[in-house]
Motif scaffolding. Structure first.
Motif, PDB file in Angstrom:
ATOM      1  N   GLN A 197      -3.861   3.901   2.487  1.00 12.03           N
ATOM      2  CA  GLN A 197      -3.174   2.788   1.828  1.00 12.03           C
ATOM      3  C   GLN A 197      -2.080   2.219   2.737  1.00 12.03           C
ATOM      4  OE1 GLN A 197      -3.738   0.951  -0.775  1.00 12.03           O
ATOM      5  NE2 GLN A 197      -5.614   2.120  -1.089  1.00 12.03           N
ATOM      6  N   TRP A 198      -1.374   3.099   3.411  1.00 12.19           N
ATOM      7  CA  TRP A 198      -0.296   2.710   4.321  1.00 12.19           C
ATOM      8  C   TRP A 198      -0.848   1.818   5.432  1.00 12.19           C
ATOM      9  CZ3 TRP A 198       0.781   3.545   9.515  1.00 12.19           C
ATOM     10  CH2 TRP A 198       2.119   3.454   9.919  1.00 12.19           C
ATOM     11  N   GLU A 199      -2.007   2.191   5.946  1.00 13.66           N
ATOM     12  CA  GLU A 199      -2.620   1.402   7.015  1.00 13.66           C
ATOM     13  C   GLU A 199      -3.164   0.080   6.479  1.00 13.66           C
ATOM     14  OE1 GLU A 199      -5.290   4.723   8.404  1.00 13.66           O
ATOM     15  OE2 GLU A 199      -4.690   3.862  10.332  1.00 13.66           O
ATOM     16  N   ILE A 200      -3.776   0.138   5.299  1.00 13.19           N
ATOM     17  CA  ILE A 200      -4.350  -1.075   4.714  1.00 13.19           C
ATOM     18  C   ILE A 200      -3.257  -2.122   4.511  1.00 13.19           C
ATOM     19  CG2 ILE A 200      -5.378  -2.005   2.585  1.00 13.19           C
ATOM     20  CD1 ILE A 200      -6.975   0.706   2.454  1.00 13.19           C
ATOM     21  N   GLU A 201      -2.080  -1.655   4.097  1.00  7.06           N
ATOM     22  CA  GLU A 201      -0.975  -2.581   3.877  1.00  7.06           C
ATOM     23  C   GLU A 201      -0.608  -3.288   5.184  1.00  7.06           C
ATOM     24  OE1 GLU A 201       1.106  -4.977   2.165  1.00  7.06           O
ATOM     25  OE2 GLU A 201      -0.145  -3.610   0.992  1.00  7.06           O
ATOM     26  N   ARG A 202      -0.665  -2.533   6.292  1.00  2.28           N
ATOM     27  CA  ARG A 202      -0.340  -3.109   7.595  1.00  2.28           C
ATOM     28  C   ARG A 202      -1.397  -4.128   8.050  1.00  2.28           C
ATOM     29  NH1 ARG A 202       2.828   0.389   6.724  1.00  2.28           N
ATOM     30  NH2 ARG A 202       4.818   0.600   7.810  1.00  2.28           N
ATOM     31  N   ARG A 224      -3.314  -5.735   6.078  1.00  2.00           N
ATOM     32  CA  ARG A 224      -3.192  -6.857   5.134  1.00  2.00           C
ATOM     33  C   ARG A 224      -2.125  -7.834   5.623  1.00  2.00           C
ATOM     34  NH1 ARG A 224      -4.862  -6.745  -0.103  1.00  2.00           N
ATOM     35  NH2 ARG A 224      -4.833  -4.482  -0.315  1.00  2.00           N
ATOM     36  N   GLN A 225      -1.001  -7.325   6.075  1.00  2.00           N
ATOM     37  CA  GLN A 225       0.064  -8.190   6.601  1.00  2.00           C
ATOM     38  C   GLN A 225      -0.396  -8.915   7.868  1.00  2.00           C
ATOM     39  OE1 GLN A 225       3.877  -6.387   7.255  1.00  2.00           O
ATOM     40  NE2 GLN A 225       4.002  -5.541   5.198  1.00  2.00           N
TER      41      GLN A 225
END
Lengths: 336, 336
Positions: free
Chosen positions: B113-118, B120-121
Motif C-alpha cells: 500500500q505504501w508503494e502504491i501510494e507513491r 499513485r502520486q
C-alpha cells in the motif's frame, strides 16, 4: 578487445544507443547491437555493424569463434558477471578473456579539437545558466525550486540535459559535499551553493558557485576569500607537464596557510568529457602528469558542519602554457 | 545473499545513496557503504551499517569470512566482473558464491500500500503535466523545446525528476518507438507523440498520449480509434489471476481485427515501480499471472514508417476485479 562501457563505445565508434558492444581487433572492428538501433548504428559508425535479436553476448561469442580470435581483452570494471559467464563458455574453444581496466578511459583523458569544442559549448551553456539564475535567487524559494529553474534554463540555453543531478544547497545543507536539493527555503543571511553542468552533444561541463543572500558577515567573507585564493592558486598551477598532485597541493597549501586544510575533504578536481567524472583525478599522490588537451575541474571547497560549505569550481582546458577557464562566470562573492 | 543493484538495495533497506551493498542473511543483515553516506544510511535503514573508506568488495569479503558464511547468492545481472573477481578470492576460505537472477525483482513486482501510494502520486503528477502541456502544443516549437517544457512542468508539479528521457516525436519521427527529441518543429497536420513519466519519492510512472495538430484526416482517425480500442480491450482484460499473455493478446486481437497487428512491434506493457521497467512483462508467451498490487503499463501502439506512430499508454494498478487507471488524462483524440 571487447568494449562494453557505453561511454567508451561512444568514444571509439560514435554510437550513442543504449545497447551496443564494440569488438576491436587489429584487422577488423564490429559494433553489435539490436534491431532498434540498426538505422542509427549505420548512420553513426564507420565500422561493420552486426544486428542481433538475441543477447549481445551470444552473438559476440559466435563472432570470436568464427574469426578464430584467441585472446581478447574485456572491461572488468564494466562487464556484468552474467555476460562474463556467457563469454567464458567460449574458453572451451580456446578463447582466453583478459580483464583490462582503464584502457579506453586513458585514451579519453586528452581531448581532440572536436571534443574540446563540444566541452567548450557545454561549459559556456552552464555559465550562461548561472548568469540567468542569479537574479532569481530570493528568500522563500526552495532548493528544489531553484534546481528546477536552473535545469530549465540549462536546457533552454541549448543543453540536452543537466550533466548530473544539480546541487542547490542552502545554509547548513551546503556543508554536505554531495547534498541533494530539499524543500528547505533560501533564507537571507545564508549562503547558497550551486553545483551543476550542461550536457550537450554528448559532452559535459561542471561548475560550482557559492553566493550569499544578503550581506555576508566578515567570517564568511574570510572563508570565501580563502577558497577563492586556493582556486586561483590551483588554476595558476595547471599546465601541461605538472603532476595532478602539484595542482592539488597548490590549492591545499593556500588553505593550509589559512588553517583551513582540514575542512577541504575531497580532491581538487577530475577530468570532464563524455562523462562528468573521468581521468585524470587531481588529488594527493596522483603522479600522472597533465597533458595538453586534458579538460579538468578545479574545485577546492571547505565544509563547516552545521554552518556552511563554500566551493568554487571551473572546468578548464589544459594548455602548454597554463589553462583556459571554460566556465566563464563571476567568482567574486555575490551578495544578493 | 549479497544485493548490489541500487534499486534492489533501496527496495530491501530504504537506502537511497549511490554506493551501498546489502548483505542479507538468516540472522543478520548489514549495509556496507562509504563515509559520504554514513549519516544518511543510519537515518534510512534499520539494519546494521558498516562504513568503509576502501572498496566495498574488500569489506564484504572480510565480513563473510569473519561470520563464517559458506554459501552466498549474488546478483549475476548486476555485479561487475571486477567486483566478482574480488569476491571470488574468498573461495580460498571455502566461501561459495552462487549466481542468482531476479530474486529481489520478483519480490518487487507486487507493491505494498505504501508503494502504491507513491506510484499513485507519480502517476497523478504525470497526468497533471500532460494537462499543462497540451495548451502549449503549437506549430513552430521544436520537439526538444516541448520536452524541456514538459519536464519543467513535471518538476513544478512535484516530481523529483522525469522518470526517463521524455519522448516528444512529431510526424514521421513518431514512427520510431524509441525516438529522442530533435530540433524538428511541430507542424499543423501532424501527430505529436508524448511518452513521459514522473519520478517522485523514488517511484516512477509512465504514460503516452498522441495528439494531432489541426484536424486529423480520416485515415489517422481510423488508426487512432483502433489503438484506443486495443488499449481499452487490454485494460478490460487486466485483473488478478489472468496471465500477462492474456492481456497482450487482448490488445493484439483488436489490432488484428483491424489488420494492423504487424504494425504493433513491441509488448503491451511492463511493470513500473522503483524502476520504469520492471516485472512483469506483458508480452506474447508470458505465462506469469498478474497479482493484486502489481502496477503495469498498458501501451499498445502502431508504427507506420515515414508517416506516423500512435501509442496510448497508462500506468494501472492490478486489482482483484480489474484495474485502476492511475494516469487519468484524456484519451479521446485531441485535435489542437
Amino acid at each position: 578487445m571487447l568494449v562494453t562501457s557505453p561511454a567508451n563505445v561512444r568514444y571509439l565508434s560514435g554510437f550513442t544507443g543504449s545497447n551496443g558492444w564494440l569488438l576491436v581487433g587489429g584487422d577488423r572492428t564490429v559494433l553489435v547491437t539490436d534491431p532498434r538501433y540498426e538505422i542509427q548504428a549505420h548512420t553513426q559508425v564507420d565500422c561493420d555493424v552486426w544486428v542481433t535479436r538475441s543477447k549481445l553476448v551470444g552473438t559476440l561469442a559466435k563472432l570470436v569463434r568464427k574469426w578464430g580470435w584467441r585472446r581478447i581483452g574485456f572491461e572488468t570494471a564494466h562487464l556484468r558477471h552474467e555476460a562474463y559467464a556467457g563469454l567464458s563458455e567460449t574458453a572451451q574453444s580456446g578463447v582466453e578473456w583478459v580483464p583490462l581496466k582503464g584502457w579506453v578511459e586513458r585514451l579519453r583523458a586528452c581531448k581532440s579539437q572536436w571534443e574540446i569544442e563540444r566541452v567548450r559549448q557545454a561549459a559556456a551553456t552552464a555559465a550562461q545558466a548561472f548568469d540567468a539564475i542569479v537574479p532569481l535567487l530570493k528568500p522563500g524559494l526552495t532548493e528544489k525550486e531553484v534546481a528546477t529553474e536552473l535545469d530549465y534554463r540549462l536546457r533552454r540555453l541549448g543543453a540536452d540535459r543537466a550533466a548530473f543531478e544539480t546541487i542547490v544547497a542552502t545554509g547548513p545543507n551546503s556543508a554536505l559535499p554531495h547534498a541533494q536539493p530539499t524543500d528547505r527555503q533560501l533564507q537571507a543571511g545564508e549562503p547558497v551553493l550551486l553545483d551543476f553542468g550542461a550536457q550537450r552533444h554528448c559532452y559535459a561541463s561542471d561548475m560550482t558557485r557559492t553566493v550569499h543572500l544578503g550581506a555576508a558577515p566578515a567570517s564568511f567573507r574570510r572563508l570565501y576569500a580563502a577558497v577563492l585564493e586556493a582556486q586561483q592558486a590551483a588554476l595558476e598551477a595547471v599546465r601541461a607537464g605538472v603532476t595532478s598532485a602539484d595542482v592539488d597541493e597548490a590549492a591545499r597549501a593556500v588553505l593550509s596557510r589559512h588553517k583551513l586544510e582540514s575542512l577541504f575533504v575531497h580532491a581538487t578536481g577530475h577530468g570532464v568529457g563524455i562523462e562528468v567524472h573521468e581521468l585524470p583525478r587531481l588529488g594527493k599522490g596522483e603522479r600522472a602528469r597533465l597533458r595538453e588537451g586534458m579538460v579538468v575541474t578545479i574545485e577546492p571547497g571547505i565544509y563547516v558542519e552545521g554552518y556552511c560549505g563554500i566551493r568554487i569550481e571551473d572546468t578548464v582546458l589544459v594548455t602548454q602554457q597554463g589553462c583556459e577557464v571554460l566556465t566563464q562566470a563571476p567568482k567574486n562573492l555575490l551578495e544578493l
